[in-house]
Scaffold this motif. Structure first.
Motif, PDB file in Angstrom:
ATOM      1  N   GLU A 266       0.803  -1.226   0.000  1.00  0.00           N
ATOM      2  CA  GLU A 266       0.000   0.000   0.000  1.00  0.00           C
ATOM      3  C   GLU A 266       0.833   1.272   0.000  1.00  0.00           C
ATOM      4  N   PHE A 267       2.122   1.159   0.297  1.00  0.00           N
ATOM      5  CA  PHE A 267       2.941   2.356   0.481  1.00  0.00           C
ATOM      6  C   PHE A 267       3.638   2.760  -0.817  1.00  0.00           C
ATOM      7  N   VAL A 268       3.093   3.794  -1.445  1.00  0.00           N
ATOM      8  CA  VAL A 268       3.640   4.367  -2.679  1.00  0.00           C
ATOM      9  C   VAL A 268       3.997   5.818  -2.377  1.00  0.00           C
ATOM     10  N   GLN A 269       5.223   6.197  -2.691  1.00  0.00           N
ATOM     11  CA  GLN A 269       5.641   7.573  -2.420  1.00  0.00           C
ATOM     12  C   GLN A 269       5.287   8.483  -3.588  1.00  0.00           C
ATOM     13  N   PHE A 270       4.585   9.577  -3.258  1.00  0.00           N
ATOM     14  CA  PHE A 270       4.282  10.601  -4.236  1.00  0.00           C
ATOM     15  C   PHE A 270       5.258  11.755  -4.007  1.00  0.00           C
ATOM     16  N   HIS A 271       6.179  11.892  -4.936  1.00  0.00           N
ATOM     17  CA  HIS A 271       7.167  12.960  -4.813  1.00  0.00           C
ATOM     18  C   HIS A 271       6.449  14.296  -4.991  1.00  0.00           C
ATOM     19  N   PRO A 272       6.757  15.293  -4.173  1.00  0.00           N
ATOM     20  CA  PRO A 272       6.024  16.562  -4.253  1.00  0.00           C
ATOM     21  C   PRO A 272       6.193  17.298  -5.573  1.00  0.00           C
ATOM     22  N   THR A 273       7.350  17.107  -6.222  1.00  0.00           N
ATOM     23  CA  THR A 273       7.649  17.982  -7.353  1.00  0.00           C
ATOM     24  C   THR A 273       7.894  17.202  -8.645  1.00  0.00           C
ATOM     25  N   GLY A 274       6.799  16.922  -9.336  1.00  0.00           N
ATOM     26  CA  GLY A 274       6.872  16.429 -10.701  1.00  0.00           C
ATOM     27  C   GLY A 274       6.475  17.550 -11.644  1.00  0.00           C
ATOM     28  N   MET A 275       6.972  17.523 -12.848  1.00  0.00           N
ATOM     29  CA  MET A 275       6.652  18.575 -13.814  1.00  0.00           C
ATOM     30  C   MET A 275       5.169  18.521 -14.183  1.00  0.00           C
ATOM     31  N   VAL A 276       4.567  19.700 -14.323  1.00  0.00           N
ATOM     32  CA  VAL A 276       3.173  19.778 -14.740  1.00  0.00           C
ATOM     33  C   VAL A 276       2.990  21.098 -15.485  1.00  0.00           C
ATOM     34  N   VAL A 325       4.873  17.294   2.288  1.00  0.00           N
ATOM     35  CA  VAL A 325       4.892  18.327   1.254  1.00  0.00           C
ATOM     36  C   VAL A 325       3.919  17.986   0.128  1.00  0.00           C
ATOM     37  N   ALA A 326       3.849  16.720  -0.259  1.00  0.00           N
ATOM     38  CA  ALA A 326       2.931  16.319  -1.331  1.00  0.00           C
ATOM     39  C   ALA A 326       1.479  16.567  -0.931  1.00  0.00           C
ATOM     40  N   ARG A 327       1.129  16.220   0.308  1.00  0.00           N
ATOM     41  CA  ARG A 327      -0.250  16.458   0.755  1.00  0.00           C
ATOM     42  C   ARG A 327      -0.548  17.946   0.856  1.00  0.00           C
ATOM     43  N   ALA A 328       0.448  18.732   1.253  1.00  0.00           N
ATOM     44  CA  ALA A 328       0.250  20.180   1.331  1.00  0.00           C
ATOM     45  C   ALA A 328      -0.061  20.752  -0.052  1.00  0.00           C
ATOM     46  N   SER A 559      -3.885   6.283   8.871  1.00  0.00           N
ATOM     47  CA  SER A 559      -3.005   7.068   8.010  1.00  0.00           C
ATOM     48  C   SER A 559      -1.603   6.993   8.581  1.00  0.00           C
ATOM     49  N   ARG A 560      -0.649   6.633   7.715  1.00  0.00           N
ATOM     50  CA  ARG A 560       0.745   6.501   8.155  1.00  0.00           C
ATOM     51  C   ARG A 560       1.645   6.730   6.942  1.00  0.00           C
ATOM     52  N   GLY A 561       2.529   7.714   7.050  1.00  0.00           N
ATOM     53  CA  GLY A 561       3.469   7.974   5.970  1.00  0.00           C
ATOM     54  C   GLY A 561       2.765   8.298   4.669  1.00  0.00           C
ATOM     55  N   ALA A 562       3.138   7.586   3.613  1.00  0.00           N
ATOM     56  CA  ALA A 562       2.601   7.860   2.290  1.00  0.00           C
ATOM     57  C   ALA A 562       1.174   7.342   2.105  1.00  0.00           C
ATOM     58  N   HIS A 563       0.672   6.570   3.045  1.00  0.00           N
ATOM     59  CA  HIS A 563      -0.697   6.032   2.978  1.00  0.00           C
ATOM     60  C   HIS A 563      -1.599   6.923   3.822  1.00  0.00           C
ATOM     61  N   TYR A 564      -2.451   7.710   3.155  1.00  0.00           N
ATOM     62  CA  TYR A 564      -3.322   8.631   3.890  1.00  0.00           C
ATOM     63  C   TYR A 564      -4.772   8.314   3.599  1.00  0.00           C
ATOM     64  N   ARG A 565      -5.500   7.902   4.636  1.00  0.00           N
ATOM     65  CA  ARG A 565      -6.916   7.595   4.538  1.00  0.00           C
ATOM     66  C   ARG A 565      -7.714   8.768   5.109  1.00  0.00           C
ATOM     67  N   THR A 566      -8.475   9.447   4.273  1.00  0.00           N
ATOM     68  CA  THR A 566      -9.264  10.576   4.762  1.00  0.00           C
ATOM     69  C   THR A 566     -10.349  10.122   5.729  1.00  0.00           C
ATOM     70  N   ASP A 567     -10.762   8.845   5.643  1.00  0.00           N
ATOM     71  CA  ASP A 567     -11.762   8.325   6.573  1.00  0.00           C
ATOM     72  C   ASP A 567     -11.129   7.755   7.838  1.00  0.00           C
ATOM     73  N   HIS A 568      -9.815   7.667   7.867  1.00  0.00           N
ATOM     74  CA  HIS A 568      -9.070   7.253   9.065  1.00  0.00           C
ATOM     75  C   HIS A 568      -7.802   8.102   9.140  1.00  0.00           C
ATOM     76  N   PRO A 569      -7.936   9.399   9.461  1.00  0.00           N
ATOM     77  CA  PRO A 569      -6.810  10.333   9.332  1.00  0.00           C
ATOM     78  C   PRO A 569      -5.732  10.198  10.405  1.00  0.00           C
ATOM     79  N   GLU A 570      -5.998   9.465  11.471  1.00  0.00           N
ATOM     80  CA  GLU A 570      -5.023   9.366  12.555  1.00  0.00           C
ATOM     81  C   GLU A 570      -4.118   8.141  12.374  1.00  0.00           C
ATOM     82  N   THR A 571      -2.908   8.232  12.943  1.00  0.00           N
ATOM     83  CA  THR A 571      -1.999   7.082  13.006  1.00  0.00           C
ATOM     84  C   THR A 571      -2.338   6.279  14.252  1.00  0.00           C
ATOM     85  N   ALA A 572      -2.581   4.986  14.087  1.00  0.00           N
ATOM     86  CA  ALA A 572      -3.038   4.142  15.186  1.00  0.00           C
ATOM     87  C   ALA A 572      -1.900   3.270  15.706  1.00  0.00           C
TER      88      ALA A 572
END
Length: 618
Positions: A266-276, A325-328, A559-572
Motif C-alpha cells: 500500500e505504500f507508494v511515495q508521491f514525490h512533491p515535485t513532478g513537472m506539470v 509536502v505532497a499532501r500540502a 493514516s501513516r506515511g505515504a498512505h493517507y486515509r481521509t476516513d481514518h486520518p489518525e496514526t493508530a
C-alpha cells in the motif's frame, strides 16, 4: 502519462559508452514439438535487472569468483538508476561532524513511521560510508568542498547534510561507475530481454523464462540462483516519474507467482515535485524535478504568491518529509490556490545564477530546452508517483525470499523504507544491501550450480509459456493493452492516490475487475518485437500488483506515511504492523506481522530527537 514507442524514451546514458562484456551463453537452439524455437542459456546466478542494485550484486559475485549473467529490459547502462538525480546518503560528517550512522538510521525510521525493518535500516546506514568511499575509489566524480572533502547537501527530513552528490546527475554517475567496475570484472550481460515467468514449483526456483525483445525469440534461462532486481511499481500510476516500460511491477508479480510474499504494497511515495503544465508538453508530465532543488533552497509558492509551507511546516518548510509536502500541495490545489494546470510553483531564482547552474546543471539544461530559465523564473510542479516502499519480503542479510534459490534486492523489495522513504536512501540501499546479498549468494553456489542441466519437466514448463506467448501475440480482440494500461493508471491515481478512503478503494477494485475482464479480448498490433506486445505482457503483471496495492490500502485503516486515509486520518498504535501478502489457492491473502525494534545505539539516537533546522538555508 502518454506511452511512447520504443526508442523515443529519454536515455541519459548511452549504452555504447558504458559497454561491458557481452557473451553468447546459449547452450543450444531448441525446437519444441509444435515448432516453437527458443534458446537455452545456463548460468550459476541469473540477475534480473541491470540498475544499481543488480550491478552491485553482480560485482560482489564476480569478486567472490562466481560469474553471473545480468539481464535487463533496456540497453545496458540505461536503467532507472540514472533518474535518481539529487544524491545518495552517507553519514560522513563532511559538513556536520555531529552526524553518524545512528542518526541516519533514526532519520530513516522516523521518516518510515517505524514500519521499517530495523536490521535493514541499520545495515544500510552503517555500511553506507564505506560504500560511498568505495564508489569514490572506483571513480565516481563526487562533488567536493573547498577543503577537498566529499560535499553533502540537505535533503528532506534529514537532521544533517548527509546527501552526497554529483551535481544533479548522481544516479547516472553512480551507474556509470558501477558498470565501469563490472566491465573491469568482465561480468557478462544480455540486454533487451523481458522475463515473463520464473521457473518455479512454488518451493524452489531454477531459472526464468522470457524472450528477446529485438527478435521475439524465446529464452529459457537455467540457473539454481535467481536474483530479482527489476525495480518497483510506481509507473502503474497515470502521473509518474518513471518511463513507461519500467517500474510496472515485474519484480513483485514474478516473485509472488513463484511463491514469495509481498510486504506493505500500500505504500507508494508521491514525490512533491513532478513537472506539470501545458508549456512542458505531455512527454514531460510527471517527470521528476529533483529534491536537490529544494535541498539547495528552492521555495514553493501557490498561485496567489503565498509561500504556503509556512502553514503546514513552519520549522522544516519545503524540506519536510515528502508525504507532508505532497499532501500540502494537493490541499492547496484542492482548495483553489493551485495553478490552472493543478500545480504550484517551485522557485530557486533567489539564489545566485552561477550557484544554481553549478549545483543543478541538469535541471537548468532541461528547463532551458523547454523555454524556462530557472535562474530567473519558477517551475510549475505537482505531486507524481515516484517510488514504492512496498515489495518482495526478504531477509536483508541474505536476500532470501522463502523460495529456495530466489533472492530479491533494491526497489523490488520492502523493508528499508517503511511507510515513506527518506530522500537519498534509494541509491544507498542498492549498493549496501546489494553487496551483502551478492556475497551471500556467492557463498551458496556449489560446484554443480556452475553448469546446471535442464530437466525434461523444466523444458516442458518453458515450452508451455512459449506457447502462451505465441497465443498472446496473435490476439485480435477489440481492446489494446495500451488503452487498458492507461485506464489502470487513471484508476489508481483516482482511487489509490495521495488521498484514499474506503469507498474509493472498493470502487477501484470493482473497476479493476472490469479491466481484467477486458483482457480476454486483447488486440496486439505487431509481433513479439512490438511495443504493443510488450505492453500486453506488462498488463498481466500490472493488474496483479495493482490488486495487491488496492487490497492492502483497504486493509490498513489508519493514516501513516505515504498512505493517507481521509476516513481514518489518525496514526493508530495498534497498526504498527506490516501487511504480508501471499497467494493461497489462487487468491491473494493478507496477514499482519509485528515490526522489530532497533538496536540500543539507534534507540538512543531516536530519543535525542534530532531534527532538520531548515533555516540554515535562509
Amino acid at each position: 502519462m502518454a506511452r511512447t514507442p520504443r526508442g523515443e524514451g529519454d536515455s541519459s546514458v548511452p549504452a555504447a559508452e558504458l559497454g561491458g562484456v557481452e557473451r553468447r551463453l546459449e547452450d543450444a537452439d531448441e525446437t519444441a514439438a509444435d515448432g516453437i524455437e527458443y534458446d537455452i542459456v545456463t548460468t550459476p546466478v541469473l540477475v534480473i535487472g541491470a540498475g544499481a542494485a543488480g550491478a552491485r550484486v553482480a560485482i560482489a559475485l564476480a569478486e567472490a569468483g562466481v560469474e553471473p549473467l545480468v539481464i535487463g529490459k533496456r540497453d545496458h547502462g540505461d536503467a532507472h538508476t540514472t533518474w535518481a538525480a539529487g544524491g545518495v546518503n552517507a553519514a560522513l560528517g563532511s559538513l556536520d561532524s555531529e552526524d553518524d550512522w545512528t542518526v541516519h538510521a533514526a532519520d530513516t525510521l522516523n521518516e518510515g513511521h517505524h514500519l521499517n525493518d530495523p536490521e535493514a535500516v541499520e545495515l544500510t546506514a552503517r555500511h553506507m560510508p564505506d560504500r560511498i568511499r568505495e564508489l569514490e575509489e572506483w571513480g565516481m566524480p563526487l562533488d567536493r568542498t573547498d577543503d577537498g572533502e566529499i560535499n553533502q547537501r540537505y535533503f528532506g527530513a534529514q537532521s544533517y547534510r548527509r546527501t552526497c552528490f554529483v551535481g544533479d546527475r548522481t544516479g547516472e554517475a553512480m551507474l556509470e561507475t558501477l558498470i565501469d567496475r563490472a566491465r573491469e570484472l568482465e561480468i557478462p550481460y544480455r540486454e533487451n530481454v523481458m522475463i515473463t515467468r520464473l521457473l518455479s514449483d512454488g518451493q524452489r526456483v531454477s531459472g526464468a523464462i522470457g524472450f528477446d525483445m529485438e527478435t521475439g525469440r524465446g529464452l529459457l534461462f537455467r540457473s539454481e540462483h535467481v536474483v530479482v532486481a527489476a525495480g518497483g511499481f510506481s509507473a502503474l500510476y497515470d502521473r509518474h516519474s518513471s518511463r513507461d516500460d519500467e517500474n510496472n511491477g515485474d519484480a513483485q508479480a514474478l516473485a509472488l507467482e513463484a511463491g514469495a510474499r509481498l510486504l506493505d504494497a500500500e505504500f507508494v511515495q508521491f514525490h512533491p515535485t513532478g513537472m506539470v503544465g501545458e508549456r512542458y508538453g505531455e512527454e514531460w508530465d510527471g517527470r521528476l524535478v529533483t529534491e536537490a532543488v529544494r535541498g539547495e533552497g528552492g521555495r514553493l509558492y501557490n498561485a496567489e504568491g503565498e509561500r504556503f509551507m509556512e502553514r503546514y511546516s513552519p520549522d522544516q518548510m519545503e524540506l519536510d518529509a515528502r508525504d507532508v509536502v505532497a499532501r500540502a500541495i494537493a490541499r492547496e490545489v484542492r482548495e483553489g490556490r493551485g495553478t490552472e494546470n493543478g500545480g504550484v510553483f517551485l522557485d530557486i531564482s533567489h539564489r545566485d545564477d552561477d550557484y544554481v547552474r553549478d549545483r543543478l546543471p541538469s535541471m537548468v539544461e532541461r528547463f532551458e530546452s523547454l523555454g524556462v530559465d530557472i535562474t530567473a523564473e519558477p517551475m510549475e510542479v505537482a505531486p507524481t508517483a515516484h517510488y514504492t516502499m512496498g515489495g518482495v519480503d526478504i531477509d536483508f542479510r541474505t536476500g532470501e525470499t522463502g523460495v529456495e534459490g530466489l533472492y530479491a534486492v533494491g526497489e523490488a523489495v520492502a523493508g528499508v523504507h517503511g511507510a515513506n522513504r527518506l530522500g537519498g536512501n534509494s541509491l544507498a540501499e542498492t549498493v549496501t544491501i546489494g553487496k551483502l546479498i551478492g556475497e551471500y549468494v556467492a557463498s551458496a553456489v556449489i560446484p554443480d550450480d556452475r553448469e546446471p542441466t535442464v530437466e525434461d519437466g523444466q523444458r516442458a514448463f518453458a515450452e508451455r509459456e512459449f506457447r502462451a506467448l505465441a497465443g498472446l501475440s496473435a490476439a485480435d480482440g477489440e481492446h489494446t493493452p495500451e488503452a487498458i494500461l492507461e485506464e489502470l493508471g487513471e484508476l489508481l491515481w483516482e482511487h489509490a492516490g495521495i488521498l484514499r478512503d474506503e469507498a474509493g478503494l472498493r470502487e477501484g477494485l470493482d473497476r479493476l475487475d472490469e479491466l481484467r475482464a477486458r483482457t480476454a479480448e486483447l488486440r496486439i498490433d505487431g509481433d513479439r518485437t512490438s511495443r504493443s506486445f510488450e505492453y500486453a505482457v506488462d498488463l498481466s503483471v500490472s493488474l496483479t500488483v495493482a490488486e495487491a496495492l488496492l487490497r492492502t490500502a483497504l486493509e490498513r485503516t489508519e493514516s501513516r506515511g505515504a498512505h493517507y486515509r481521509t476516513d481514518h486520518p489518525e496514526t493508530a498504535t495498534d497498526w504498527r504492523v506490516n501487511l504480508v501478502l501471499s497467494v493461497d489457492d489462487g487468491d491473494l491473502s493478507i496477514r499482519r506481522r509485528g515490526v522489530g525494534e532497533p538496536s540500543e545505539p539507534v534507540r538512543e539516537a531516536l530519543e535525542e530527537g534530532y531534527e532538520l533546522d531548515y533555516h540554515h538555508l535562509e
